[in-house]
Design a protein around this motif. Structure first.
Motif, mmCIF file in Angstrom:
data_model
loop_
_atom_site.group_PDB
_atom_site.id
_atom_site.type_symbol
_atom_site.label_atom_id
_atom_site.label_comp_id
_atom_site.label_asym_id
_atom_site.label_seq_id
_atom_site.Cartn_x
_atom_site.Cartn_y
_atom_site.Cartn_z
ATOM 1 N N ALA A 20 12.317 19.139 -36.495
ATOM 2 C CA ALA A 20 11.471 18.368 -37.575
ATOM 3 C C ALA A 20 11.188 19.611 -38.895
ATOM 4 N N ASP A 21 10.661 20.540 -38.242
ATOM 5 C CA ASP A 21 10.355 21.848 -39.187
ATOM 6 C C ASP A 21 11.511 22.228 -39.909
ATOM 7 N N ALA A 22 12.684 22.580 -39.304
ATOM 8 C CA ALA A 22 13.829 22.925 -39.994
ATOM 9 C C ALA A 22 14.448 22.050 -40.913
ATOM 10 N N LEU A 23 14.465 20.744 -40.576
ATOM 11 C CA LEU A 23 14.807 19.434 -41.574
ATOM 12 C C LEU A 23 13.897 19.169 -42.690
ATOM 13 N N SER A 24 12.414 19.886 -42.395
ATOM 14 C CA SER A 24 11.554 19.311 -43.413
ATOM 15 C C SER A 24 11.229 17.854 -43.488
ATOM 16 N N VAL A 25 11.121 17.353 -42.186
ATOM 17 C CA VAL A 25 10.652 16.028 -41.677
ATOM 18 C C VAL A 25 9.431 16.066 -40.798
ATOM 19 N N THR A 26 8.891 14.890 -40.599
ATOM 20 C CA THR A 26 7.990 14.730 -39.468
ATOM 21 C C THR A 26 8.651 14.632 -38.189
ATOM 22 N N ARG A 27 7.929 14.821 -37.300
ATOM 23 C CA ARG A 27 8.727 14.707 -35.696
ATOM 24 C C ARG A 27 8.801 13.275 -35.509
ATOM 25 N N GLN A 28 8.175 12.413 -36.152
ATOM 26 C CA GLN A 28 8.201 10.894 -36.019
ATOM 27 C C GLN A 28 9.632 10.503 -36.410
ATOM 28 N N THR A 29 9.934 11.276 -37.600
ATOM 29 C CA THR A 29 11.268 10.873 -38.063
ATOM 30 C C THR A 29 12.404 11.038 -37.196
ATOM 31 N N ILE A 30 12.247 12.618 -36.621
ATOM 32 C CA ILE A 30 13.365 12.674 -35.367
ATOM 33 C C ILE A 30 13.466 11.920 -34.326
ATOM 34 N N ILE A 31 12.252 11.381 -33.761
ATOM 35 C CA ILE A 31 12.044 10.546 -32.834
ATOM 36 C C ILE A 31 12.861 9.186 -33.151
ATOM 37 N N SER A 32 12.356 8.620 -34.123
ATOM 38 C CA SER A 32 13.201 7.557 -34.650
ATOM 39 C C SER A 32 14.747 7.571 -34.847
ATOM 40 N N LEU A 33 15.079 8.851 -35.263
ATOM 41 C CA LEU A 33 16.506 9.249 -35.577
ATOM 42 C C LEU A 33 17.276 8.991 -34.162
ATOM 43 N N GLU A 34 16.799 9.909 -33.177
ATOM 44 C CA GLU A 34 17.266 9.808 -31.924
ATOM 45 C C GLU A 34 17.242 8.554 -31.227
ATOM 46 N N ASN A 35 16.490 7.522 -31.420
ATOM 47 C CA ASN A 35 16.171 6.375 -30.757
ATOM 48 C C ASN A 35 17.213 5.213 -31.552
#
Lengths: 68, 142
Positions: A20-35
Motif C-alpha cells: 500500500a505504501d509503495a503504491l500510495s494507497v490505503t491498505r484497505q484498497t490492497i485488501i479490496s483489490l486482492e479480494n
C-alpha cells in the motif's frame, strides 16, 4: 476482474501495508483489490505492474464482460 | 505530491478564513442579541462546534506539512482512489435517494398541508435544478 496481486505479493514476502505504501494507497484498497471487490484504475494497475516487474496483462486477468 | 502540498496550504488558509468568519459571526450575533436588535437565540453550539472542528483540522494539516510521514499519510488518505470512488458512489446514491424522498414527501403533503407542500416542492425544484446543472457541467467538463 481477477488478479495475481496476492500471489505475487506473498512470493516477494511483502506485507499489504508495504505494498500500500509503495503504491500510495490505503491498505484497505490492497485488501479490496486482492479480494476482487475493487478494480484498479489504469494508473494504479500500471504502478502495481511496475512494482512487481510484470506487465498489466500478467497481473490482471480480464475475463470479458458477462453482460455483452 | 507537490501539487497536493500547495492544495493543503490553500486549505489551511481557507479553513483559517472560515474560522475567523465564524468567530466574528458568533460575536456579532451575540452582541446584537444582547442589544435586542435581533430576536431569538444564537445557536452557540453550532458555531462552537464548527470553530473547534476547523481549528483541529488546521492543526492536523499544519502537522502534515511539517512532518513527511504525516504528509504522506494525509496524501494517501485524501487521494486513495478506492476511497474517492466509495465517496462518489455514496454521494450519488444519497442524491438520488433524497430526490425520491423529497418527491414522495411533496406528493403526500399536497393532500395534508399547502404551506408544507409549497416548501417541499420548492426544495425539490432547487435540488433537481442543481443536480441536473451539475450533470450538464461535468458532462461537458469530462
Amino acid at each position: 476482474m481477477k488478479n495475481k496481486i496476492q500471489e505475487l505479493r506473498k512470493a516477494r514476502k511483502v506485507t499489504q501495508q508495504e505494498l500500500a505504501d509503495a503504491l500510495s494507497v490505503t491498505r484497505q484498497t490492497i485488501i479490496s483489490l486482492e479480494n476482487g471487490k475493487y478494480n484498479a484504475s489504469l494508473t494504479l494497475a500500471h504502478k502495481a505492474a511496475q512494482f512487481f516487474g510484470v506487465t498489466i496483462e500478467e497481473l490482471f486477468i480480464f475475463e470479458g464482460e458477462e453482460n455483452l | 505530491m507537490e501539487e497536493f502540498r500547495s492544495k493543503l496550504k490553500t486549505r489551511i488558509i481557507l479553513c483559517s478564513i472560515l474560522t475567523v468568519v465564524l468567530v466574528v459571526a458568533l460575536i456579532t450575533l451575540q452582541s446584537l442579541e444582547r442589544r435586542g436588535t435581533i430576536h431569538g437565540e444564537t445557536n452557540i453550539g453550532f458555531f462552537a462546534g464548527g470553530i473547534i472542528i476547523l481549528i483541529m483540522n488546521i492543526l492536523r494539516m499544519k502537522k502534515a506539512l511539517k512532518d513527511e510521514k504525516s504528509f504522506k499519510d494525509w496524501y494517501i488518505r485524501n487521494t486513495d482512489e478506492r476511497a474517492v470512488a466509495v465517496q462518489l458512489r455514496a454521494a450519488n446514491f444519497t442524491s438520488l435517494f433524497t430526490i425520491v424522498l423529497l418527491g414522495i414527501a411533496t406528493i403526500v403533503f399536497s393532500y395534508i398541508n399547502n404551506v408544507a407542500y409549497a416548501v417541499l416542492a420548492a426544495a425539490l425544484g432547487i435540488y433537481m435544478f442543481i443536480y441536473l446543472g451539475s450533470l450538464i457541467y461535468f458532462n461537458k467538463k469530462m
